[in-house]
Design an enzyme around this catalytic site. Structure first.
Site, short mmCIF file in Angstrom:
data_model
loop_
_atom_site.label_atom_id
_atom_site.label_comp_id
_atom_site.label_asym_id
_atom_site.label_seq_id
_atom_site.Cartn_x
_atom_site.Cartn_y
_atom_site.Cartn_z
N PRO A 118 0.83 -1.21 0.00
CG PRO A 118 -0.89 -1.60 1.52
CD PRO A 118 0.41 -2.17 1.03
CB CYS A 119 1.49 3.58 -2.62
SG CYS A 119 -0.10 3.91 -3.39
#
Length: 408
Positions: A118-119
């Site tokens: 997840p960024c």
């Protein structure tokens, strides 16, 4: 390598957009690991598609996406081991040993690991959160590395947002590279733009490639599309919608154009699914109308302070003044992000006669998902999965070259 399947694991798989590109390039998915339940169902449903297509039973899948049979009936036609290969769990210190145990029989057969943690913690918006440096998502690359250590693949492909390079003044990226090198990989990275690979969207992403030192191919030269296509090319054949109008499936309004055929967006079916638009109140529709006119006539973005007083809902005119944004029909779209699940203000349809935010299927086309790719869950869940995804066309270009190199 040419005579056997090239197996991969997809970590932090999301809706499996990246995996879709690799499967279409001939790779074989051993497992998808994802914490979001709706996304896991989407992966299972897509796995059912690929299996049934390979067995020439694709009509069963079409019956499902038309709503003629239940998901349970669809899954009864797919071997349990395929469905069980989708592991719905958050990858952390507590779960990782159990994941390894489930995959233990495949330990010697993993050629590649793909995926991107997840960024949000690396995004420019994410950095405004308090205590961002202690966000556990900053260290998810360590969990990724544990899979490299456990399965020892020949290579890996790690995807993330450009903000990864500068987060914490570059310290996170420096640590990430050092960690992967310590595990025995030569590490390379480039910033790629999805629009170079047939995606009608300006979407820049960091792609990190790791090779075992004995098979070091550097950063590959991925084949780019020779021609740039537009959003209007991607939307051309879709039936027009009113705000709040929804079609689980509907016939196309015209024949496919060069873009839709070349990139296999319309891949063999005569109907489109999930052409679903969200409803809007009268104030929003008034704002959208102004935004569309300004963009189409003047190529000027609407600024919140420029709205008539009767359309304003608050007095803050100094931050987020570009919250209403029209998708550029004559060019490519701005980046589609997961926030599209919350409201459509940043993704207004360019057609003044439709005056709405884009539909689920239109968002999927901006991400280059084929029309028979079905997103499980609510409308909001589908939008979120689409916004978080790696565009399959971009992934396909990467996968083709990786496959070529692994087969040398």
């Amino acid at each position: 390598m040419e005579t056997k399947l090239i197996n991969f694991i997809d970590l932090f798989a999301g809706a499996s957009g990246m995996s879709e590109g690799f499967v279409n390039a001939g790779f074989n998915p051993i497992a998808h690991i994802e914490m979001n339940q709706e996304a896991c169902l989407t992966i299972k449903t897509r796995a059912a598609y690929h299996y049934l297509k390979s067995k020439k039973k694709i009509k069963i899948y079409y019956s499902y996406i038309k709503g003629e049979i239940s998901r349970e009936e669809l899954y009864k036609n797919v071997p349990e081991e395929i469905l069980d290969s989708v592991i719905n769990v958050e990858i952390d210190d507590n779960s990782i040993r159990d994941i390894f145990k489930k995959l233990s029989l495949q330990k010697q057969n993993i050629d590649l690991i793909i995926g991107g943690p997840p960024c949000q913690a690396y995004s420019l918006l994410g950095r405004h959160q308090e205590n961002i440096e202690n966000d556990p998502r900053n260290k998810l690359y360590i969990q990724y590395g544990r899979f490299l250590k456990e399965f020892n693949p020949k290579a890996f492909v790690f995807e993330n947002v450009p903000g990864l390079l500068s987060a914490n003044k570059g310290k996170h990226f420096k640590n990430l590279k050092a960690y992967f090198r310590k595990l025995g990989y030569e590490v390379y990275h480039e910033t790629l733009d999805a629009s170079d690979y047939g995606v009608v969207q300006a979407r820049k992403r960091i792609i990190i490639i790791g090779w075992k030192k004995e098979n070091d191919f550097g950063f590959p030269d991925f084949e780019k599309s020779k021609r740039k296509y537009t959003v209007n090319d991607a939307f051309q054949d879709l039936p027009k919608l009113k705000p709040g109008e929804s079609h689980q499936y509907i016939k196309y309004k015209e024949e496919k154009n060069n873009y839709l055929e070349k990139f296999n967006i319309r891949n063999g079916i005569d109907f489109v699914t999930q052409h679903i638009s969200r409803p809007h109140n009268e104030r929003d529709l008034g704002i959208y109308k102004i935004a569309i006119q300004k963009w189409n006539n003047e190529k000027v973005r609407l600024r919140y302070p420029d709205l008539p007083p009767e359309l304003k809902t608050h007095k803050n005119e100094s931050s987020f003044i570009d919250r209403f944004k029209v998708v550029d029909g004559e060019g490519i779209s701005h980046t589609v992000v997961a926030h599209i699940a919350k409201d459509g203000h940043h993704y207004i349809h360019p057609d003044k006669n439709q005056c709405r935010s884009i539909s689920v299927r239109e968002a999927a086309r901006l991400q280059s998902f084929p029309d028979d790719f079905y997103f499980e869950g609510s409308r909001s869940a589908a939008f979120k999965q689409i916004g978080n995804a790696v565009p399959p066309l971009m992934a396909y270009s990467i996968a083709k070259k990786i496959k070529e190199l692994l087969c040398l």
